[in-house]
Design a protein around this motif. Structure first.
Motif, mmCIF file in Angstrom:
data_model
loop_
_atom_site.group_PDB
_atom_site.id
_atom_site.type_symbol
_atom_site.label_atom_id
_atom_site.label_comp_id
_atom_site.label_asym_id
_atom_site.label_seq_id
_atom_site.Cartn_x
_atom_site.Cartn_y
_atom_site.Cartn_z
ATOM 1 N N ALA A 61 -1.510 -11.392 -3.842
ATOM 2 C CA ALA A 61 -1.654 -11.933 -5.523
ATOM 3 C C ALA A 61 -0.187 -12.474 -5.645
ATOM 4 O O ALA A 61 -0.585 -14.027 -6.328
ATOM 5 C CB ALA A 61 -2.408 -10.789 -6.202
ATOM 6 N N SER A 62 0.950 -11.659 -5.535
ATOM 7 C CA SER A 62 2.395 -12.606 -5.947
ATOM 8 C C SER A 62 2.481 -13.609 -5.560
ATOM 9 O O SER A 62 3.466 -14.396 -6.330
ATOM 10 C CB SER A 62 3.173 -11.497 -5.706
ATOM 11 O OG SER A 62 3.179 -10.952 -4.081
ATOM 12 N N ASP A 67 -5.241 -17.331 -5.855
ATOM 13 C CA ASP A 67 -5.428 -17.726 -7.176
ATOM 14 C C ASP A 67 -6.323 -19.191 -6.732
ATOM 15 O O ASP A 67 -7.808 -18.773 -8.253
ATOM 16 C CB ASP A 67 -4.220 -19.263 -7.426
ATOM 17 C CG ASP A 67 -2.951 -18.862 -7.814
ATOM 18 O OD1 ASP A 67 -2.646 -17.252 -7.897
ATOM 19 O OD2 ASP A 67 -1.252 -18.887 -7.731
ATOM 20 N N LYS A 79 -2.406 -11.195 -12.087
ATOM 21 C CA LYS A 79 -1.358 -10.803 -10.603
ATOM 22 C C LYS A 79 -1.378 -9.631 -10.524
ATOM 23 O O LYS A 79 -1.146 -8.564 -9.871
ATOM 24 C CB LYS A 79 -0.599 -11.744 -10.798
ATOM 25 C CG LYS A 79 -0.963 -12.860 -9.891
ATOM 26 C CD LYS A 79 -0.002 -14.019 -9.669
ATOM 27 C CE LYS A 79 -0.804 -15.680 -9.438
ATOM 28 N NZ LYS A 79 -0.006 -16.497 -9.512
#
Length: 90
Positions: A61-62, A67, A79
């Protein structure tokens, strides 16, 4: 595939507990990304270009690897919490 949500959570919780208690890996193919983000230790995600990326849900996610799953007009993906929500209430 045809389990209701509480049953899916129960099965995944059981698999997670067994994997940890027995020191075994559990490989599961699932299309429920939200549930996978909450339950999986690691994810293998097929990207749009056909490449495969892997990592913890938080790392993916980071890095922005998740996305494109949430590309919708009124959808927001956080996130930090690994949760998505509608930005427009009906």
């Amino acid at each position: 595939a045809f389990l209701d949500f509480p049953s899916k959570v129960e099965i995944l919780t059981l698999l997670r507990r067994l994997a940890r208690e027995e020191g075994k890996a559990v490989l599961l193919s699932i299309h429920d990304l939200e549930l996978a983000l909450q339950m999986a230790d690691r994810l293998w995600v097929l990207q749009r270009d056909g490449s495969l990326c892997e990592g913890t849900p938080r790392d993916l996610a980071s890095e922005g690897r998740l996305d494109f799953f949430f590309e919708a007009h009124d959808l927001h993906f956080d996130k930090d919490t690994l949760q998505y929500s509608l930005t427009k209430h009906f």
